[in-house]
Design a protein around this motif. Structure first.
Motif, PDB file in Angstrom:
ATOM      1  N   ASN A  74       0.812  -1.215   0.000  1.00  0.00           N
ATOM      2  CA  ASN A  74       0.000   0.000   0.000  1.00  0.00           C
ATOM      3  C   ASN A  74       0.847   1.267   0.000  1.00  0.00           C
ATOM      4  O   ASN A  74       0.403   2.309  -0.476  1.00  0.00           O
ATOM      5  CB  ASN A  74      -0.963  -0.008   1.185  1.00  0.00           C
ATOM      6  CG  ASN A  74      -2.103  -0.998   0.991  1.00  0.00           C
ATOM      7  OD1 ASN A  74      -2.350  -1.480  -0.115  1.00  0.00           O
ATOM      8  ND2 ASN A  74      -2.802  -1.326   2.063  1.00  0.00           N
ATOM      9  N   ALA A  75       2.060   1.172   0.517  1.00  0.00           N
ATOM     10  CA  ALA A  75       2.948   2.336   0.494  1.00  0.00           C
ATOM     11  C   ALA A  75       3.352   2.691  -0.932  1.00  0.00           C
ATOM     12  O   ALA A  75       3.645   3.855  -1.229  1.00  0.00           O
ATOM     13  CB  ALA A  75       4.181   2.065   1.338  1.00  0.00           C
ATOM     14  N   LYS A  76       3.358   1.682  -1.804  1.00  0.00           N
ATOM     15  CA  LYS A  76       3.722   1.898  -3.204  1.00  0.00           C
ATOM     16  C   LYS A  76       2.494   1.908  -4.116  1.00  0.00           C
ATOM     17  O   LYS A  76       2.639   1.999  -5.339  1.00  0.00           O
ATOM     18  CB  LYS A  76       4.694   0.821  -3.673  1.00  0.00           C
ATOM     19  CG  LYS A  76       6.037   0.838  -2.963  1.00  0.00           C
ATOM     20  CD  LYS A  76       6.956  -0.232  -3.516  1.00  0.00           C
ATOM     21  CE  LYS A  76       8.319  -0.168  -2.822  1.00  0.00           C
ATOM     22  NZ  LYS A  76       9.245  -1.219  -3.330  1.00  0.00           N
ATOM     23  N   ASN A  77       1.306   1.785  -3.516  1.00  0.00           N
ATOM     24  CA  ASN A  77       0.067   1.760  -4.309  1.00  0.00           C
ATOM     25  C   ASN A  77       0.132   0.707  -5.406  1.00  0.00           C
ATOM     26  O   ASN A  77      -0.279   0.955  -6.554  1.00  0.00           O
ATOM     27  CB  ASN A  77      -0.208   3.133  -4.927  1.00  0.00           C
ATOM     28  CG  ASN A  77      -0.595   4.165  -3.888  1.00  0.00           C
ATOM     29  OD1 ASN A  77      -0.950   3.829  -2.766  1.00  0.00           O
ATOM     30  ND2 ASN A  77      -0.507   5.423  -4.250  1.00  0.00           N
ATOM     31  N   THR A  78       0.621  -0.456  -5.067  1.00  0.00           N
ATOM     32  CA  THR A  78       0.829  -1.495  -6.062  1.00  0.00           C
ATOM     33  C   THR A  78       0.350  -2.844  -5.539  1.00  0.00           C
ATOM     34  O   THR A  78       0.567  -3.171  -4.369  1.00  0.00           O
ATOM     35  CB  THR A  78       2.315  -1.587  -6.451  1.00  0.00           C
ATOM     36  OG1 THR A  78       2.749  -0.316  -6.950  1.00  0.00           O
ATOM     37  CG2 THR A  78       2.533  -2.627  -7.534  1.00  0.00           C
ATOM     38  N   VAL A  79      -0.279  -3.589  -6.422  1.00  0.00           N
ATOM     39  CA  VAL A  79      -0.648  -4.973  -6.135  1.00  0.00           C
ATOM     40  C   VAL A  79       0.081  -5.862  -7.135  1.00  0.00           C
ATOM     41  O   VAL A  79       0.319  -5.464  -8.282  1.00  0.00           O
ATOM     42  CB  VAL A  79      -2.179  -5.159  -6.198  1.00  0.00           C
ATOM     43  CG1 VAL A  79      -2.720  -4.889  -7.586  1.00  0.00           C
ATOM     44  CG2 VAL A  79      -2.575  -6.537  -5.727  1.00  0.00           C
ATOM     45  N   TYR A  80       0.460  -7.044  -6.679  1.00  0.00           N
ATOM     46  CA  TYR A  80       1.282  -7.944  -7.480  1.00  0.00           C
ATOM     47  C   TYR A  80       0.580  -9.281  -7.691  1.00  0.00           C
ATOM     48  O   TYR A  80      -0.224  -9.718  -6.866  1.00  0.00           O
ATOM     49  CB  TYR A  80       2.618  -8.197  -6.787  1.00  0.00           C
ATOM     50  CG  TYR A  80       3.398  -6.949  -6.482  1.00  0.00           C
ATOM     51  CD1 TYR A  80       3.351  -6.364  -5.218  1.00  0.00           C
ATOM     52  CD2 TYR A  80       4.187  -6.340  -7.465  1.00  0.00           C
ATOM     53  CE1 TYR A  80       4.058  -5.219  -4.927  1.00  0.00           C
ATOM     54  CE2 TYR A  80       4.900  -5.185  -7.173  1.00  0.00           C
ATOM     55  CZ  TYR A  80       4.838  -4.630  -5.916  1.00  0.00           C
ATOM     56  OH  TYR A  80       5.538  -3.488  -5.628  1.00  0.00           O
ATOM     57  N   LEU A  81       0.922  -9.919  -8.782  1.00  0.00           N
ATOM     58  CA  LEU A  81       0.489 -11.285  -9.036  1.00  0.00           C
ATOM     59  C   LEU A  81       1.734 -12.085  -9.412  1.00  0.00           C
ATOM     60  O   LEU A  81       2.271 -11.929 -10.513  1.00  0.00           O
ATOM     61  CB  LEU A  81      -0.547 -11.344 -10.158  1.00  0.00           C
ATOM     62  CG  LEU A  81      -1.037 -12.740 -10.529  1.00  0.00           C
ATOM     63  CD1 LEU A  81      -1.788 -13.378  -9.366  1.00  0.00           C
ATOM     64  CD2 LEU A  81      -1.941 -12.691 -11.772  1.00  0.00           C
ATOM     65  N   GLN A  82       2.208 -12.871  -8.465  1.00  0.00           N
ATOM     66  CA  GLN A  82       3.343 -13.749  -8.717  1.00  0.00           C
ATOM     67  C   GLN A  82       2.818 -15.053  -9.302  1.00  0.00           C
ATOM     68  O   GLN A  82       1.994 -15.733  -8.671  1.00  0.00           O
ATOM     69  CB  GLN A  82       4.109 -14.026  -7.424  1.00  0.00           C
ATOM     70  CG  GLN A  82       5.272 -14.993  -7.572  1.00  0.00           C
ATOM     71  CD  GLN A  82       6.387 -14.438  -8.422  1.00  0.00           C
ATOM     72  OE1 GLN A  82       6.777 -13.277  -8.293  1.00  0.00           O
ATOM     73  NE2 GLN A  82       6.926 -15.267  -9.330  1.00  0.00           N
ATOM     74  N   MET A  83       3.288 -15.398 -10.477  1.00  0.00           N
ATOM     75  CA  MET A  83       2.806 -16.589 -11.176  1.00  0.00           C
ATOM     76  C   MET A  83       3.968 -17.561 -11.358  1.00  0.00           C
ATOM     77  O   MET A  83       4.949 -17.230 -12.036  1.00  0.00           O
ATOM     78  CB  MET A  83       2.213 -16.209 -12.534  1.00  0.00           C
ATOM     79  CG  MET A  83       1.128 -15.141 -12.441  1.00  0.00           C
ATOM     80  SD  MET A  83       0.347 -14.801 -14.028  1.00  0.00           S
ATOM     81  CE  MET A  83       1.721 -14.073 -14.916  1.00  0.00           C
ATOM     82  N   ASN A  84       3.861 -18.705 -10.746  1.00  0.00           N
ATOM     83  CA  ASN A  84       4.885 -19.742 -10.845  1.00  0.00           C
ATOM     84  C   ASN A  84       4.339 -20.954 -11.582  1.00  0.00           C
ATOM     85  O   ASN A  84       3.123 -21.132 -11.713  1.00  0.00           O
ATOM     86  CB  ASN A  84       5.352 -20.156  -9.450  1.00  0.00           C
ATOM     87  CG  ASN A  84       5.989 -19.016  -8.682  1.00  0.00           C
ATOM     88  OD1 ASN A  84       6.594 -18.115  -9.257  1.00  0.00           O
ATOM     89  ND2 ASN A  84       5.861 -19.055  -7.358  1.00  0.00           N
ATOM     90  N   SER A  85       5.243 -21.789 -12.052  1.00  0.00           N
ATOM     91  CA  SER A  85       4.852 -23.028 -12.740  1.00  0.00           C
ATOM     92  C   SER A  85       3.806 -22.750 -13.814  1.00  0.00           C
ATOM     93  O   SER A  85       2.763 -23.415 -13.883  1.00  0.00           O
ATOM     94  CB  SER A  85       4.312 -24.046 -11.729  1.00  0.00           C
ATOM     95  OG  SER A  85       5.268 -24.331 -10.737  1.00  0.00           O
TER      96      SER A  85
END
Length: 125
Positions: A74-85
């Motif tokens: 939230n400090a960077k106003n960013t959401v991530y989606l880590q996709m493996n395999s």
């Protein structure tokens, strides 16, 4: 208003990993539950997963559970989606979306009020 911009897509091989980012601007980002969706050619947009405002709850579609992880800063106003395999069937345009009504993590498109433009992920076999 919330503006969302996804990045990080690309062409990878099966088994590889990618991390998508969704940068938000506008109204307070930390007040929004966020979702990730994807849409393959000729198919409807489908829910991938979501995360609550402060990251305390995350839910995933069965098809990605155990391989994908959603997080947010939230400090960077960013959401991530880590996709493996990654698998060829993960090939799609990936979209992040923001709620303004805090209905919880929802797989329904109509529960999200703001959408990014999408980033393409292509997984070759």
């Amino acid at each position: 208003q919330v503006q969302l911009v996804e990045s990080g897509g690309g062409l990878v091989q099966a088994g590889d990993s990618l991390r998508l980012s969704c940068a938000a601007s506008g109204r307070t980002f930390s007040g929004n539950n966020m979702g990730w969706f994807r849409q393959a050619p000729g198919k409807e947009r489908e829910f991938v997963g979501g995360i609550t405002r402060y990251g305390g709850i995350r839910n995933y579609a069965d098809s990605v559970k155990g391989r994908f992880t959603i997080s947010r800063d939230n400090a960077k106003n960013t959401v991530y989606l880590q996709m493996n395999s990654l698998k060829p069937e993960d090939t799609a345009a990936y979209y992040c979306a923001a709620q303004t009504r805090s209905v919880g993590i929802s797989p329904r498109l109509e529960d999200y009020d703001y959408w990014g433009q999408g980033t393409q992920v292509t997984v070759s076999s």
